[in-house]
Write a protein that holds these residues in place. Structure first.
Motif, PDB file in Angstrom:
ATOM      1  N   GLY A 101     -17.560  18.367  14.909  1.00  0.00           N
ATOM      2  CA  GLY A 101     -18.363  17.659  16.674  1.00  0.00           C
ATOM      3  C   GLY A 101     -17.251  18.513  17.268  1.00  0.00           C
ATOM      4  O   GLY A 101     -16.917  19.581  17.869  1.00  0.00           O
ATOM      5  N   ASP A 102     -17.083  17.513  18.738  1.00  0.00           N
ATOM      6  CA  ASP A 102     -16.055  18.246  19.682  1.00  0.00           C
ATOM      7  C   ASP A 102     -14.738  17.776  19.695  1.00  0.00           C
ATOM      8  O   ASP A 102     -14.408  17.450  18.768  1.00  0.00           O
ATOM      9  N   CYS A 103     -14.688  18.994  20.116  1.00  0.00           N
ATOM     10  CA  CYS A 103     -12.588  19.222  20.336  1.00  0.00           C
ATOM     11  C   CYS A 103     -12.290  17.890  21.106  1.00  0.00           C
ATOM     12  O   CYS A 103     -13.263  17.295  22.090  1.00  0.00           O
TER      13      CYS A 103
ATOM     14  N   PRO B 136     -13.110  24.733  19.361  1.00  0.00           N
ATOM     15  CA  PRO B 136     -14.110  26.001  18.041  1.00  0.00           C
ATOM     16  C   PRO B 136     -13.989  27.229  17.803  1.00  0.00           C
ATOM     17  O   PRO B 136     -14.493  27.454  17.189  1.00  0.00           O
ATOM     18  N   LEU B 137     -14.725  27.761  19.551  1.00  0.00           N
ATOM     19  CA  LEU B 137     -14.914  29.101  19.414  1.00  0.00           C
ATOM     20  C   LEU B 137     -13.472  30.059  18.917  1.00  0.00           C
ATOM     21  O   LEU B 137     -13.759  30.226  18.702  1.00  0.00           O
TER      22      LEU B 137
ATOM     23  N   SER C 115     -16.633  20.396  23.523  1.00  0.00           N
ATOM     24  CA  SER C 115     -17.507  21.592  23.142  1.00  0.00           C
ATOM     25  C   SER C 115     -16.932  21.356  22.135  1.00  0.00           C
ATOM     26  O   SER C 115     -16.270  20.768  20.907  1.00  0.00           O
ATOM     27  N   ARG C 116     -18.371  21.395  20.637  1.00  0.00           N
ATOM     28  CA  ARG C 116     -18.843  20.966  19.614  1.00  0.00           C
ATOM     29  C   ARG C 116     -19.487  22.826  19.135  1.00  0.00           C
ATOM     30  O   ARG C 116     -19.974  23.138  19.939  1.00  0.00           O
ATOM     31  N   LEU C 117     -18.780  22.506  18.017  1.00  0.00           N
ATOM     32  CA  LEU C 117     -19.922  24.812  17.621  1.00  0.00           C
ATOM     33  C   LEU C 117     -21.514  23.861  17.200  1.00  0.00           C
ATOM     34  O   LEU C 117     -21.421  22.607  16.765  1.00  0.00           O
ATOM     35  N   THR C 118     -22.443  24.003  17.441  1.00  0.00           N
ATOM     36  CA  THR C 118     -23.659  24.145  17.271  1.00  0.00           C
ATOM     37  C   THR C 118     -24.239  25.141  15.822  1.00  0.00           C
ATOM     38  O   THR C 118     -25.279  24.322  15.945  1.00  0.00           O
ATOM     39  N   GLY C 119     -23.883  25.948  16.374  1.00  0.00           N
ATOM     40  CA  GLY C 119     -24.657  26.628  15.035  1.00  0.00           C
ATOM     41  C   GLY C 119     -24.457  28.290  15.220  1.00  0.00           C
ATOM     42  O   GLY C 119     -23.773  28.858  15.865  1.00  0.00           O
TER      43      GLY C 119
ATOM     44  N   SER D  53     -21.379  22.716  25.444  1.00  0.00           N
ATOM     45  CA  SER D  53     -19.268  22.550  26.390  1.00  0.00           C
ATOM     46  C   SER D  53     -19.801  20.529  27.190  1.00  0.00           C
ATOM     47  O   SER D  53     -21.226  21.244  27.468  1.00  0.00           O
ATOM     48  N   THR D  54     -19.132  20.113  26.966  1.00  0.00           N
ATOM     49  CA  THR D  54     -19.723  19.398  28.186  1.00  0.00           C
ATOM     50  C   THR D  54     -18.837  18.628  29.445  1.00  0.00           C
ATOM     51  O   THR D  54     -17.487  18.919  28.865  1.00  0.00           O
ATOM     52  N   TRP D  55     -19.147  18.582  30.529  1.00  0.00           N
ATOM     53  CA  TRP D  55     -18.119  18.507  32.030  1.00  0.00           C
ATOM     54  C   TRP D  55     -18.112  16.958  31.691  1.00  0.00           C
ATOM     55  O   TRP D  55     -19.560  16.457  32.203  1.00  0.00           O
ATOM     56  N   THR D  56     -16.673  16.041  32.031  1.00  0.00           N
ATOM     57  CA  THR D  56     -16.844  14.830  32.429  1.00  0.00           C
ATOM     58  C   THR D  56     -16.273  14.947  33.707  1.00  0.00           C
ATOM     59  O   THR D  56     -15.253  15.484  33.413  1.00  0.00           O
TER      60      THR D  56
END
Lengths: 138, 306
Positions: B30-32, B86-87, B125-129, B148-151
């Motif tokens: 999941g997310d780093c 993950p990348l 970020s997380r890897l999805t595929g 990726s998600t920005w917060t």
């Protein structure tokens, strides 16, 4: 030149073309302004050594230009909700990039008209980018 | 192999299995951890961006251009990926398998709200595929997709699907070999036209039928000037040879062997003898002709042991 903020745009409305002279200076200054320091965006010798014919636009700039093509038309009051792009051929320094848009969907939303614009950016090698921009018009 | 060529791939099914296992593990992870942006959203960087892209929208720099969101968290000139990125982990495994080149293919950003100067972003970020191996115009490769998600504080303000193609760069074309080129004339054209189609041709007198090599306009036996040719079997024995050490010659690496070969047909033909150590060559060595294709226009005959 932005549109007059009157009636919602009709599906099929063509946006004014955005023509860009993609000089070496343009490629380098946009790469650095987007904090992308990959050598293929500023060092011609390195780009050629990696199999490219010259330095080329980075994806963050292409995303920004697709957005600009729509906001130039939609005006400063528009709120961009999404930019989605797929890259095609590279846009090398020395080329011309012409971005054009066409209104694909229009729907009334709580904050205004939600409009989806299809955008295509072409350079001499073919389609550099195809994408959509979702924007809310006031 | 020359520099810049991808390392030889490990056993392909094995590499594919390792790529897929790594992908599965990273998707599950999941997310780093969130990584903070170097700078808060700020007017100078917005102005640099709008200046470079030629964007005159008066909403900026009071608000940040939405498509600039990725800029705030770029790694910078000396950036290094975090250990749990993950990348980075996925790219390392693909690099090892020979998929060393990278190109971005897709980017889809959504913006939950407008960002203004002073706000401090973080990205996770997380890897999805991971999909592949696929044949593409650039070469064989794997598509790697991350989200990726920005917060700002803990509020998600933007999201991005980003897809890259990690591909094996095709080998660079062989550089043309510079070799001394034969003088082709009316007497010798048949010989070089023969090597081009895989034949070793020997001149035959149109008068008395005697074979001769090297070619010439007149038969030394009967004086006729009507030469034709036969196609030789290509088999013979070393009649004599030299080992060339010096001077250097273009297209050849010394030492190499030049052999005068007596063909089954009885004439002797010169050529490079390949596929045998210079010290192992002896008179009487059985050889056959092979063809050394230099480029689209020139094929040289060369000998090899049989």
């Amino acid at each position: 030149m932005s549109r007059a903020p009157a009636a919602p745009p009709a599906v099929g409305t063509e946006l004014p073309a955005l023509r860009l002279d993609v000089t070496t200076t343009f490629v380098v200054s946009t790469a650095l302004a987007t904090r992308d320091f990959q050598d293929v965006h500023h060092d011609r010798a390195a780009a050629v050594a990696r199999g490219s014919q010259d330095i080329f636009l980075n994806i963050l700039t292409t995303t920004g230009l697709v957005q600009r093509c729509v906001t130039d038309w939609a005006g400063p009051g528009a709120v961009v909700r999404a930019v989605s792009i797929r890259l095609g051929v590279p846009c090398y320094a020395g080329d011309e990039l012409v971005l054009g848009g066409r209104v694909a969907e229009v729907a009334a939303g709580p904050d205004g008209d939600e409009v989806v614009v299809g955008v295509v950016g072409r350079c001499s090698l073919g389609d550099h980018v195809t994408g959509t921009v979702r924007v809310v018009l006031p | 192999m020359s520099a810049g060529v991808a390392p030889a791939p490990v056993d392909a099914p094995d590499a594919a299995r390792r790529i897929e296992e790594t992908a599965r593990r990273l998707v599950e992870a999941g997310d780093c951890a969130p990584r903070p942006a170097r700078d808060p959203v700020n007017e100078p960087m917005i102005n640099n961006w709008t200046e470079a892209l030629g964007d005159a929208n008066p909403a900026y720099p009071g608000q940040a251009p939405p498509a600039m969101v990725q800029v705030w968290t770029m790694g910078g000139l000396h950036g290094r990926r975090a250990a749990d990125d993950p990348l980075g982990a996925m790219s390392a495994v693909l690099d090892e398998a020979g998929f060393t080149s990278v190109v971005a293919t897709d980017c889809a950003q959504t913006y939950a709200r407008v960002l203004r100067p002073g706000e401090r972003l973080a990205i996770r970020s997380r890897l999805t595929g991971v999909a592949g191996p696929k044949r593409t115009a650039l070469g064989e490769g794997w598509f790697v997709t991350t989200v990726s998600t920005w917060t700002v504080d803990d509020e998600p303000v933007a999201e991005m699907m980003f897809r890259i193609l990690k591909f094996r760069p095709p080998p660079p074309p062989e550089p043309p070999r510079e070799v001394p080129r034969p003088q082709v004339n009316r007497d010798t054209a048949y010989f070089w036209e023969g090597t081009a189609v895989g034949e070793l041709r020997i001149q035959r007198c149109g008068g008395c039928g005697a074979l001769r090599h090297p070619p010439g306009p007149m038969c030394p036996r009967c004086g006729a000037t009507r030469p034709g040719y036969v196609v030789a079997s290509g088999r013979g024995e070393v009649y004599s040879f030299v080992v060339h050490h010096h001077p250097p010659l273009p297209g050849r690496r010394a030492p190499f062997v030049v052999a005068l070969v007596e063909l089954e047909e009885g004439v002797r033909v010169l050529g490079e003898l390949r596929g045998v150590e210079p010290g192992a060559v002896r008179v009487g060595l059985p050889v056959e002709v092979g063809l050394d294709r230099i480029d689209d226009e020139l094929v040289l005959p060369a000998w090899r042991p049989r």
